[in-house]
Motif scaffolding. Structure first.
Motif, PDB file in Angstrom:
ATOM      1  N   GLU A 187       0.829  -1.197   0.000  1.00 54.13           N
ATOM      2  CA  GLU A 187       0.000   0.000   0.000  1.00 54.13           C
ATOM      3  C   GLU A 187       0.865   1.249   0.000  1.00 54.13           C
ATOM      4  N   GLY A 188       0.314   2.328  -0.566  1.00 56.13           N
ATOM      5  CA  GLY A 188       1.042   3.588  -0.575  1.00 56.13           C
ATOM      6  C   GLY A 188       1.425   4.012  -1.986  1.00 56.13           C
ATOM      7  N   PRO A 189       1.992   5.196  -2.125  1.00 58.51           N
ATOM      8  CA  PRO A 189       2.354   5.747  -3.442  1.00 58.51           C
ATOM      9  C   PRO A 189       3.342   4.880  -4.217  1.00 58.51           C
ATOM     10  N   VAL A 190       4.261   4.196  -3.524  1.00 57.14           N
ATOM     11  CA  VAL A 190       5.240   3.359  -4.238  1.00 57.14           C
ATOM     12  C   VAL A 190       4.515   2.244  -4.989  1.00 57.14           C
ATOM     13  N   ALA A 191       3.682   1.490  -4.290  1.00 58.47           N
ATOM     14  CA  ALA A 191       2.943   0.411  -4.953  1.00 58.47           C
ATOM     15  C   ALA A 191       1.977   0.969  -5.990  1.00 58.47           C
ATOM     16  N   ALA A 192       1.344   2.084  -5.684  1.00 58.70           N
ATOM     17  CA  ALA A 192       0.369   2.663  -6.616  1.00 58.70           C
ATOM     18  C   ALA A 192       1.021   3.136  -7.910  1.00 58.70           C
ATOM     19  N   SER A 193       2.299   3.525  -7.836  1.00 59.55           N
ATOM     20  CA  SER A 193       2.968   4.062  -9.030  1.00 59.55           C
ATOM     21  C   SER A 193       3.112   3.038 -10.143  1.00 59.55           C
ATOM     22  N   VAL A 194       3.095   1.757  -9.781  1.00 61.04           N
ATOM     23  CA  VAL A 194       3.231   0.704 -10.798  1.00 61.04           C
ATOM     24  C   VAL A 194       2.123  -0.340 -10.657  1.00 61.04           C
ATOM     25  N   ALA A 195       0.978   0.094 -10.149  1.00 59.06           N
ATOM     26  CA  ALA A 195      -0.143  -0.827  -9.956  1.00 59.06           C
ATOM     27  C   ALA A 195      -0.519  -1.463 -11.293  1.00 59.06           C
ATOM     28  N   GLY A 196      -0.575  -2.796 -11.286  1.00 60.32           N
ATOM     29  CA  GLY A 196      -0.932  -3.520 -12.498  1.00 60.32           C
ATOM     30  C   GLY A 196       0.209  -3.675 -13.487  1.00 60.32           C
ATOM     31  N   ARG A 197       1.361  -3.080 -13.188  1.00 60.52           N
ATOM     32  CA  ARG A 197       2.497  -3.171 -14.117  1.00 60.52           C
ATOM     33  C   ARG A 197       3.714  -3.825 -13.493  1.00 60.52           C
ATOM     34  N   ALA A 198       3.645  -4.168 -12.212  1.00 60.46           N
ATOM     35  CA  ALA A 198       4.798  -4.766 -11.527  1.00 60.46           C
ATOM     36  C   ALA A 198       4.383  -6.061 -10.843  1.00 60.46           C
ATOM     37  N   ARG A 199       5.338  -6.945 -10.715  1.00 60.14           N
ATOM     38  CA  ARG A 199       5.136  -8.145  -9.909  1.00 60.14           C
ATOM     39  C   ARG A 199       5.596  -7.834  -8.488  1.00 60.14           C
ATOM     40  N   SER A 200       4.737  -8.103  -7.526  1.00 54.57           N
ATOM     41  CA  SER A 200       4.974  -7.646  -6.155  1.00 54.57           C
ATOM     42  C   SER A 200       5.448  -8.784  -5.252  1.00 54.57           C
ATOM     43  N   VAL A 201       6.534  -8.514  -4.520  1.00 54.54           N
ATOM     44  CA  VAL A 201       7.052  -9.453  -3.515  1.00 54.54           C
ATOM     45  C   VAL A 201       7.124  -8.686  -2.194  1.00 54.54           C
ATOM     46  N   PRO A 202       5.982  -8.462  -1.556  1.00 54.08           N
ATOM     47  CA  PRO A 202       5.962  -7.599  -0.367  1.00 54.08           C
ATOM     48  C   PRO A 202       6.518  -8.305   0.863  1.00 54.08           C
ATOM     49  N   PRO A 203       7.023  -7.531   1.835  1.00 54.30           N
ATOM     50  CA  PRO A 203       7.460  -8.144   3.101  1.00 54.30           C
ATOM     51  C   PRO A 203       6.244  -8.579   3.912  1.00 54.30           C
ATOM     52  N   ARG A 204       6.258  -9.820   4.371  1.00 53.00           N
ATOM     53  CA  ARG A 204       5.126 -10.327   5.152  1.00 53.00           C
ATOM     54  C   ARG A 204       5.536 -10.837   6.534  1.00 53.00           C
ATOM     55  N   VAL A 205       6.810 -10.762   6.818  1.00 55.59           N
ATOM     56  CA  VAL A 205       7.284 -11.092   8.174  1.00 55.59           C
ATOM     57  C   VAL A 205       7.649  -9.769   8.830  1.00 55.59           C
ATOM     58  N   PRO A 206       6.903  -9.363   9.839  1.00 55.90           N
ATOM     59  CA  PRO A 206       7.148  -8.044  10.441  1.00 55.90           C
ATOM     60  C   PRO A 206       8.435  -7.990  11.243  1.00 55.90           C
ATOM     61  N   VAL A 207       9.402  -7.262  10.718  1.00 52.67           N
ATOM     62  CA  VAL A 207      10.673  -7.036  11.426  1.00 52.67           C
ATOM     63  C   VAL A 207      11.029  -5.566  11.273  1.00 52.67           C
ATOM     64  N   PRO A 208      11.870  -5.039  12.161  1.00 53.57           N
ATOM     65  CA  PRO A 208      12.321  -3.653  11.972  1.00 53.57           C
ATOM     66  C   PRO A 208      13.059  -3.513  10.639  1.00 53.57           C
ATOM     67  N   GLU A 209      13.027  -2.331  10.108  1.00 50.82           N
ATOM     68  CA  GLU A 209      13.601  -2.072   8.793  1.00 50.82           C
ATOM     69  C   GLU A 209      15.041  -2.564   8.678  1.00 50.82           C
ATOM     70  N   GLY A 210      15.847  -2.325   9.710  1.00 51.83           N
ATOM     71  CA  GLY A 210      17.268  -2.674   9.631  1.00 51.83           C
ATOM     72  C   GLY A 210      17.529  -4.167   9.601  1.00 51.83           C
ATOM     73  N   LEU A 211      16.543  -4.977   9.958  1.00 48.53           N
ATOM     74  CA  LEU A 211      16.727  -6.426  10.014  1.00 48.53           C
ATOM     75  C   LEU A 211      16.050  -7.123   8.842  1.00 48.53           C
ATOM     76  N   GLY A 212      15.867  -6.418   7.752  1.00 47.45           N
ATOM     77  CA  GLY A 212      15.155  -6.980   6.603  1.00 47.45           C
ATOM     78  C   GLY A 212      16.053  -7.489   5.483  1.00 47.45           C
ATOM     79  N   PHE A 213      17.343  -7.712   5.773  1.00 46.03           N
ATOM     80  CA  PHE A 213      18.265  -8.148   4.719  1.00 46.03           C
ATOM     81  C   PHE A 213      17.768  -9.420   4.021  1.00 46.03           C
ATOM     82  N   ALA A 214      17.308 -10.393   4.799  1.00 45.57           N
ATOM     83  CA  ALA A 214      16.938 -11.689   4.218  1.00 45.57           C
ATOM     84  C   ALA A 214      15.816 -11.547   3.197  1.00 45.57           C
ATOM     85  N   HIS A 215      14.905 -10.614   3.417  1.00 44.38           N
ATOM     86  CA  HIS A 215      13.800 -10.442   2.467  1.00 44.38           C
ATOM     87  C   HIS A 215      14.284  -9.896   1.137  1.00 44.38           C
TER      88      HIS A 215
END
Length: 361
Positions: free
Chosen positions: A135-163
């Motif tokens: 959700e938000g302007p980033v996803a909306a900017s390419v809605a219907g034109r991008a393949r989405s792999v969103p983060p679904r495991v809630p972790v702090p931003e700095g610990l998201g390397f694995a995703h």
């Protein structure tokens, strides 16, 4: 500036849990879950049937944060022999077009700069894979034109390397640029997290042992090649996020040419040098030579470096997996995550260092 460690906290599980008010230890242990989640999201997005032909160029687009070093690590994994030009950038290049593939990562769904880049890439007809909140302007900017792999495991931003790392690998795999075993990667990260559990005392805990190598010193994270150096950038990032530790990051080749610092580092004794002068300011430095790829060039550089710097520590993932650069890269990066959290907790610095949670929308 060095961070002063209270090492009595490291082996006191109850104190660690009491200090960890933001659940950072648990979040750092979720790297394996992030790998599985990103792989599942990639499959749901149809990434396995993504592109039949190789692109003209592959653009790895990421804004500041954990994605920067992750994208550089991904590009370094492909190496100079990659048949497709790879560009790592924060803003979409003006030449991007329908023959190009863009892999974009962001944690802020409202990032206007990223949204503008993606909107341009979409308008130019580039193929886009987006690893960002749904959700938000980033996803909306390419809605219907991008393949989405969103983060679904809630972790702090700095610990998201694995995703971001796994999402990028799935793009590479879809393009035929490399292959990897998702379950083996996730299992290895789970094993590392189990070994680094707070109940395991320092002698048997790889994350706590790394803390002791980082504490009370200024770490000089010097990579033996481009991949190791990129992972060192990630290490410096998480140590800055969660432990307040300043780090120097460089390739060993570049470090040699910084003569003043290199000379000071060369004068530092080993960890076991009990006779070091406590008033000697160079003793506050510690070289950590990072190595993940076991090819001839990296091994030669490592040998040269250890001969020139006998006091340096070599930081390398498990020897039993020395041929798997992907797995070793992930283990090193996530190992830094865990050590940074432990060091922050045992130094009294975690409050206020946690970042906003990147959760499923």
């Amino acid at each position: 500036m060095t961070v002063v460690l209270d090492d009595s906290i490291l082996d006191d599980q109850q104190r660690l849990f009491a200090l960890d008010t933001e659940g950072l230890l648990r979040s750092a242990a979720l790297a394996g879950a992030q790998v599985r989640s990103a792989a599942n999201s990639a499959s749901e997005a149809g990434l396995d049937e993504f592109v039949a032909e190789r692109p003209r160029a592959l653009v790895l687009l990421s804004r500041a944060g954990v994605g920067t070093a992750a994208c550089r690590s991904l590009a370094a994994l492909l190496g100079p022999s990659c048949p497709v030009p790879v560009v790592v950038t924060e803003v979409i290049p003006s030449w991007v077009g329908p023959l190009d593939v863009v892999f974009a990562y962001g944690t802020d769904g409202g990032d206007k700069v990223l949204a503008e880049s993606l909107e341009l890439a979409g308008r130019r007809g580039a193929s886009i894979v987006l690893a960002a909140p749904e959700e938000g302007p980033v996803a909306a900017s390419v809605a219907g034109r991008a393949r989405s792999v969103p983060p679904r495991v809630p972790v702090p931003e700095g610990l998201g390397f694995a995703h971001v790392f796994t999402a990028g690998l799935r793009v590479f795999q879809a393009l035929g640029l490399l292959s990897f075993d998702t379950e083996a990667l996730a299992d290895a990260l789970d094993e590392q997290a189990a070994a680094a559990h707070p109940r395991n005392e320092t002698p048997e805990n790889p994350a706590k042992k790394l803390v002791l190598r980082l504490a009370d010193r200024v770490p000089l994270l010097w990579g033996v090649d481009e991949l190791s150096t990129a992972l060192g950038e990630h290490g410096a990032y998480v140590l800055g996020c969660y432990a307040g530790v300043p780090c120097d990051v460089s390739s060993y080749a570049q470090a040699v040419n910084r003569r003043s610092l290199y000379g000071a580092a060369s004068a530092v004794g080993s960890e076991s040098d009990l006779f070091a002068d406590p008033e000697d300011t160079t003793a506050a430095l510690r070289v950590l030579l990072l190595t993940v790829r076991a090819d001839e060039r990296a091994l030669l550089t490592e040998r040269m470096a250890t001969e020139a710097l006998p006091g340096a520590d070599v930081l390398s993932p498990s020897e039993t997996r020395e041929q798997d650069a992907i797995l070793r890269s992930a283990l090193l990066a996530v190992g830094f995550d865990m050590a940074a959290v432990y060091l922050g907790l045992a130094s009294g610095l975690p409050e206020g260092h946690g970042r906003s949670m990147v959760a499923a929308r």
